[in-house]
Scaffold this active site. Structure first.
Site, PDB file in Angstrom:
ATOM      1  N   ARG A  81     -55.634  20.199  28.326  1.00  0.00           N
ATOM      2  CA  ARG A  81     -56.346  19.652  27.165  1.00  0.00           C
ATOM      3  C   ARG A  81     -57.826  19.438  27.510  1.00  0.00           C
ATOM      4  O   ARG A  81     -58.337  20.051  28.432  1.00  0.00           O
ATOM      5  CB  ARG A  81     -55.641  18.366  26.713  1.00  0.00           C
ATOM      6  CG  ARG A  81     -54.185  18.639  26.279  1.00  0.00           C
ATOM      7  CD  ARG A  81     -53.479  17.389  25.797  1.00  0.00           C
ATOM      8  NE  ARG A  81     -54.135  16.833  24.625  1.00  0.00           N
ATOM      9  CZ  ARG A  81     -53.860  15.617  24.131  1.00  0.00           C
ATOM     10  NH1 ARG A  81     -52.949  14.856  24.726  1.00  0.00           N
ATOM     11  NH2 ARG A  81     -54.484  15.179  23.058  1.00  0.00           N
ATOM     12  N   ALA A 118     -54.403   6.695  26.692  1.00  0.00           N
ATOM     13  CA  ALA A 118     -55.802   6.978  27.043  1.00  0.00           C
ATOM     14  C   ALA A 118     -56.325   6.092  28.183  1.00  0.00           C
ATOM     15  O   ALA A 118     -57.318   6.447  28.831  1.00  0.00           O
ATOM     16  CB  ALA A 118     -56.678   6.821  25.811  1.00  0.00           C
ATOM     17  N   PRO A 166     -51.544   2.595  24.544  1.00  0.00           N
ATOM     18  CA  PRO A 166     -52.108   2.639  23.211  1.00  0.00           C
ATOM     19  C   PRO A 166     -51.778   3.894  22.420  1.00  0.00           C
ATOM     20  O   PRO A 166     -51.744   4.996  22.976  1.00  0.00           O
ATOM     21  CB  PRO A 166     -53.623   2.548  23.456  1.00  0.00           C
ATOM     22  CG  PRO A 166     -53.808   2.966  24.869  1.00  0.00           C
ATOM     23  CD  PRO A 166     -52.569   2.527  25.590  1.00  0.00           C
ATOM     24  N   ASN A 167     -51.550   3.681  21.145  1.00  0.00           N
ATOM     25  CA  ASN A 167     -51.327   4.730  20.139  1.00  0.00           C
ATOM     26  C   ASN A 167     -49.957   5.399  20.234  1.00  0.00           C
ATOM     27  O   ASN A 167     -49.607   6.219  19.388  1.00  0.00           O
ATOM     28  CB  ASN A 167     -52.442   5.796  20.181  1.00  0.00           C
ATOM     29  CG  ASN A 167     -53.807   5.195  19.922  1.00  0.00           C
ATOM     30  OD1 ASN A 167     -53.963   4.501  18.926  1.00  0.00           O
ATOM     31  ND2 ASN A 167     -54.760   5.406  20.801  1.00  0.00           N
ATOM     32  N   HIS A 207     -46.756  11.636  31.042  1.00  0.00           N
ATOM     33  CA  HIS A 207     -47.467  12.049  29.824  1.00  0.00           C
ATOM     34  C   HIS A 207     -46.614  13.062  29.075  1.00  0.00           C
ATOM     35  O   HIS A 207     -46.051  13.979  29.692  1.00  0.00           O
ATOM     36  CB  HIS A 207     -48.821  12.683  30.174  1.00  0.00           C
ATOM     37  CG  HIS A 207     -49.691  11.759  30.957  1.00  0.00           C
ATOM     38  ND1 HIS A 207     -50.353  10.712  30.385  1.00  0.00           N
ATOM     39  CD2 HIS A 207     -49.953  11.696  32.288  1.00  0.00           C
ATOM     40  CE1 HIS A 207     -51.003  10.049  31.322  1.00  0.00           C
ATOM     41  NE2 HIS A 207     -50.767  10.615  32.486  1.00  0.00           N
ATOM     42  N   TYR A 252     -47.924  16.266  20.070  1.00  0.00           N
ATOM     43  CA  TYR A 252     -46.880  15.347  20.539  1.00  0.00           C
ATOM     44  C   TYR A 252     -45.519  15.571  19.892  1.00  0.00           C
ATOM     45  O   TYR A 252     -44.531  14.962  20.317  1.00  0.00           O
ATOM     46  CB  TYR A 252     -47.328  13.897  20.306  1.00  0.00           C
ATOM     47  CG  TYR A 252     -48.595  13.540  21.069  1.00  0.00           C
ATOM     48  CD1 TYR A 252     -48.606  13.520  22.463  1.00  0.00           C
ATOM     49  CD2 TYR A 252     -49.783  13.249  20.398  1.00  0.00           C
ATOM     50  CE1 TYR A 252     -49.772  13.215  23.155  1.00  0.00           C
ATOM     51  CE2 TYR A 252     -50.945  12.936  21.087  1.00  0.00           C
ATOM     52  CZ  TYR A 252     -50.928  12.925  22.468  1.00  0.00           C
ATOM     53  OH  TYR A 252     -52.068  12.624  23.162  1.00  0.00           O
ATOM     54  N   ASN A 287     -46.363   5.408  30.652  1.00  0.00           N
ATOM     55  CA  ASN A 287     -47.251   6.329  29.942  1.00  0.00           C
ATOM     56  C   ASN A 287     -48.439   5.490  29.497  1.00  0.00           C
ATOM     57  O   ASN A 287     -48.354   4.775  28.493  1.00  0.00           O
ATOM     58  CB  ASN A 287     -46.551   6.966  28.739  1.00  0.00           C
ATOM     59  CG  ASN A 287     -47.462   7.976  28.044  1.00  0.00           C
ATOM     60  OD1 ASN A 287     -48.666   7.993  28.293  1.00  0.00           O
ATOM     61  ND2 ASN A 287     -46.891   8.802  27.183  1.00  0.00           N
ATOM     62  N   ARG A 331     -48.686  11.032  14.654  1.00  0.00           N
ATOM     63  CA  ARG A 331     -49.984  11.268  15.276  1.00  0.00           C
ATOM     64  C   ARG A 331     -50.028  12.657  15.928  1.00  0.00           C
ATOM     65  O   ARG A 331     -49.145  12.968  16.745  1.00  0.00           O
ATOM     66  CB  ARG A 331     -50.109  10.200  16.371  1.00  0.00           C
ATOM     67  CG  ARG A 331     -51.192  10.392  17.353  1.00  0.00           C
ATOM     68  CD  ARG A 331     -50.968   9.505  18.575  1.00  0.00           C
ATOM     69  NE  ARG A 331     -52.095   9.649  19.470  1.00  0.00           N
ATOM     70  CZ  ARG A 331     -52.033   9.468  20.773  1.00  0.00           C
ATOM     71  NH1 ARG A 331     -50.901   9.127  21.350  1.00  0.00           N
ATOM     72  NH2 ARG A 331     -53.098   9.640  21.507  1.00  0.00           N
ATOM     73  N   GLU A 364     -45.903   7.958  36.725  1.00  0.00           N
ATOM     74  CA  GLU A 364     -46.854   8.162  35.620  1.00  0.00           C
ATOM     75  C   GLU A 364     -46.325   9.307  34.754  1.00  0.00           C
ATOM     76  O   GLU A 364     -45.921  10.349  35.275  1.00  0.00           O
ATOM     77  CB  GLU A 364     -48.226   8.538  36.198  1.00  0.00           C
ATOM     78  CG  GLU A 364     -49.255   8.900  35.137  1.00  0.00           C
ATOM     79  CD  GLU A 364     -50.560   9.436  35.746  1.00  0.00           C
ATOM     80  OE1 GLU A 364     -50.717   9.422  36.996  1.00  0.00           O
ATOM     81  OE2 GLU A 364     -51.412   9.902  34.965  1.00  0.00           O
TER      82      GLU A 364
HETATM   83  C1  DQA Z   1     -50.792  10.911  26.698  1.00  0.00           C
HETATM   84  C2  DQA Z   1     -52.023  11.745  27.094  1.00  0.00           C
HETATM   85  C3  DQA Z   1     -53.302  10.933  26.983  1.00  0.00           C
HETATM   86  O1  DQA Z   1     -54.411  11.737  27.323  1.00  0.00           O
HETATM   87  C4  DQA Z   1     -53.487  10.442  25.554  1.00  0.00           C
HETATM   88  O2  DQA Z   1     -54.631   9.627  25.470  1.00  0.00           O
HETATM   89  C5  DQA Z   1     -52.283   9.746  25.031  1.00  0.00           C
HETATM   90  C6  DQA Z   1     -50.962  10.288  25.327  1.00  0.00           C
HETATM   91  C7  DQA Z   1     -49.506  11.754  26.664  1.00  0.00           C
HETATM   92  O3  DQA Z   1     -48.431  11.174  26.644  1.00  0.00           O
HETATM   93  O4  DQA Z   1     -49.578  12.996  26.617  1.00  0.00           O
HETATM   94  O5  DQA Z   1     -52.388   8.780  24.282  1.00  0.00           O
HETATM   95  O6  DQA Z   1     -50.616   9.886  27.668  1.00  0.00           O
END
Ligand code: DQA
Length: 149
Positions: free
Chosen positions: A108, A78, A11-12, A101, A24, A75, A19, A99
């Site tokens: 964070r 959240a 998501p997102n 990120h 990011y 990835n 964003r 995994e």
């Molecule tokens: C994320 C880190 C997560 O905590 C966050 O909710 C994201 C992006 C990252 O790529 O740093 O949406 O996965």
């Protein structure tokens, strides 16, 4: 023959580039996809790059990966911090799963310090920005080739 690796984004992540750019950066998901396509060519991998905002769709794609792929880079956004269902779906796979990120989740907010995904993952890359995707493909290449589809 090139083996298939799924690159799954949660998501997102479709909003990358707009964003929270202080965290990011300016890179978009389309930029990352292009970067992955280039790395895949060099590594002789066939990559299937996807993004969804829906937890169930990620689960369905992990099941699909179990049938047709030799490795997964994920990835989970959240859902990393909330989803026991993702934990279980990854646990059910016999192919390697990395995994990933973009940000360093441990530097964070404290709610990001716990990952339900990490105990099920083969390995973890975090905090290296978009470059992490290339590193993940380099890391998974020999494992996926050994797994073999
Ligand atoms: C994320 C880190 C997560 O905590 C966050 O909710 C994201 C992006 C990252 O790529 O740093 O949406 O996965």
């Amino acid at each position: 023959m090139a083996v298939t690796v799924f690159i799954l984004n949660g998501p997102n992540l479709n909003l990358l580039g707009q964003r929270e750019t202080a965290i990011y950066g300016d890179v978009t998901l389309a930029d990352i996809e292009a970067q992955c396509a280039e790395a895949a060519k060099r590594l002789d991998l066939s990559v299937d790059f996807r993004q969804t905002n829906h937890e169930g769709e990620l689960i369905d794609w992990l099941h699909e990966a179990g049938r047709v792929a030799s490795g997964v880079v994920i990835n989970p956004g959240a859902y990393t911090h909330t989803s026991i269902a993702l934990h279980d779906a990854i646990r059910a796979l016999s192919v390697p799963v990395i995994e990933l990120h973009l940000s360093n989740i441990f530097a964070r907010e404290s709610f990001r310090h716990h990952s339900y995904v990490s105990p099920s993952a083969t390995g973890i890359i975090c905090g290296l920005g978009a470059q992490g995707y290339t590193l993940a493909l380099e890391a998974i290449q020999p494992m996926a080739s050994a797994a073999g589809t």
